[in-house]
Write an enzyme that holds these catalytic residues in place. Structure first.
Site, PDB file in Angstrom:
ATOM      1  N   LYS A  15      -2.612  -2.689   4.229  1.00  0.00           N
ATOM      2  CA  LYS A  15      -3.166  -4.032   4.053  1.00  0.00           C
ATOM      3  C   LYS A  15      -2.079  -5.101   3.994  1.00  0.00           C
ATOM      4  O   LYS A  15      -2.205  -6.161   4.606  1.00  0.00           O
ATOM      5  CB  LYS A  15      -4.002  -4.040   2.767  1.00  0.00           C
ATOM      6  N   ARG A 160       8.797   9.963  -4.430  1.00  0.00           N
ATOM      7  CA  ARG A 160       8.661   9.323  -5.746  1.00  0.00           C
ATOM      8  C   ARG A 160       7.705  10.136  -6.597  1.00  0.00           C
ATOM      9  O   ARG A 160       6.734  10.697  -6.094  1.00  0.00           O
ATOM     10  CB  ARG A 160       8.092   7.912  -5.607  1.00  0.00           C
TER      11      ARG A 160
END
Ligand code: ZN
Length: 224
Positions: A15, A160
């Site tokens: 987005k 991560r």
């Protein structure tokens, strides 16, 4: 007519990238509330201090703070011809406040970049970041292997801790829970469009551009 756009989409849908491209193509500002809050925290402004206190408790910045930030930003001269909002609204009260802010400023177009959960999980679990310089590696397409070395410095790429599958599924669950009322709020409007975000980014950008062009025509002729 002003080009007033809200982009909605789950984490991993791309987005932000699409919002930036769309804003650049139309010469209007890309307004990311996430970026604005991070900047305010970094600069240590009054807002930044309030936001930081909330985020340190693990909470989301409340409607009142974020609505104030957006109201101020939309009043700036460069937003007069329109904007692409990214990260706001997140709740129905925020959406109502936005409608009130835009009174007399033209229609609001809402674009949802939709991607199925399984594809989001695939994308987010294949994200890697350089352990040496912190650069994000490009996310591989379906069926492609993630790279194992950083293209910038050759450092080893790592995942991560919050890109683990169970963490991602929880984030998506929270997103669906919070966004469902928002989609209900906007979904029946004639200025709402859903775009297939599972495609390659250039194809998504093409669909986003076509949706906006159709909405602009509608603006001009009074019909869809
Ligand atoms: Zn690197």
């Amino acid at each position: 007519m002003a080009l007033n756009i809200v982009m909605l989409g789950p984490p991993g849908a791309g987005k932000g990238t699409q919002a930036k491209r769309l804003a650049a193509n139309h010469g209007v500002p890309h307004i990311s509330t996430g970026d604005m809050l991070r900047e305010a925290v970094g600069a240590g402004t009054e807002l930044g201090k309030r936001a930081r206190a909330v985020m340190e408790q693990g909470g989301l910045v409340g409607d009142d703070i974020i609505i104030g930030v957006v109201r101020e930003r939309l009043a700036a001269a460069d937003a007069g011809a329109g904007f692409v909002l990214d990260g706001f609204p997140r709740t129905v009260p925020q959406a109502r406040a936005l409608d009130a802010m835009l009174e007399g400023r033209g229609e609001l177009c809402v674009l949802e970049v939709a991607v199925a959960d399984e594809e989001l999980v695939r994308r987010l679990t294949s994200r890697r970041v350089c352990g040496q310089c912190g650069t994000n590696a490009p996310v591989p397409g379906p069926g492609e292997q993630p790279p194992d070395r950083c293209a910038r410095c050759g450092g080893a790429l790592v995942q991560r801790a919050d890109d683990r599958e169970e963490v991602i599924r929880e984030r998506l669950r929270v997103y669906q829970r919070d966004t469902a009322p928002l989609l209900e709020y906007y979904g029946t409007r004639p200025t709402f469009r859903r775009v297939d975000g599972a495609q390659a980014p250039d194809l998504v950008a093409g669909d986003v551009g076509a949706a906006v062009a159709a909405l602009e025509r509608r603006d001009g002729t009074g019909q869809a």
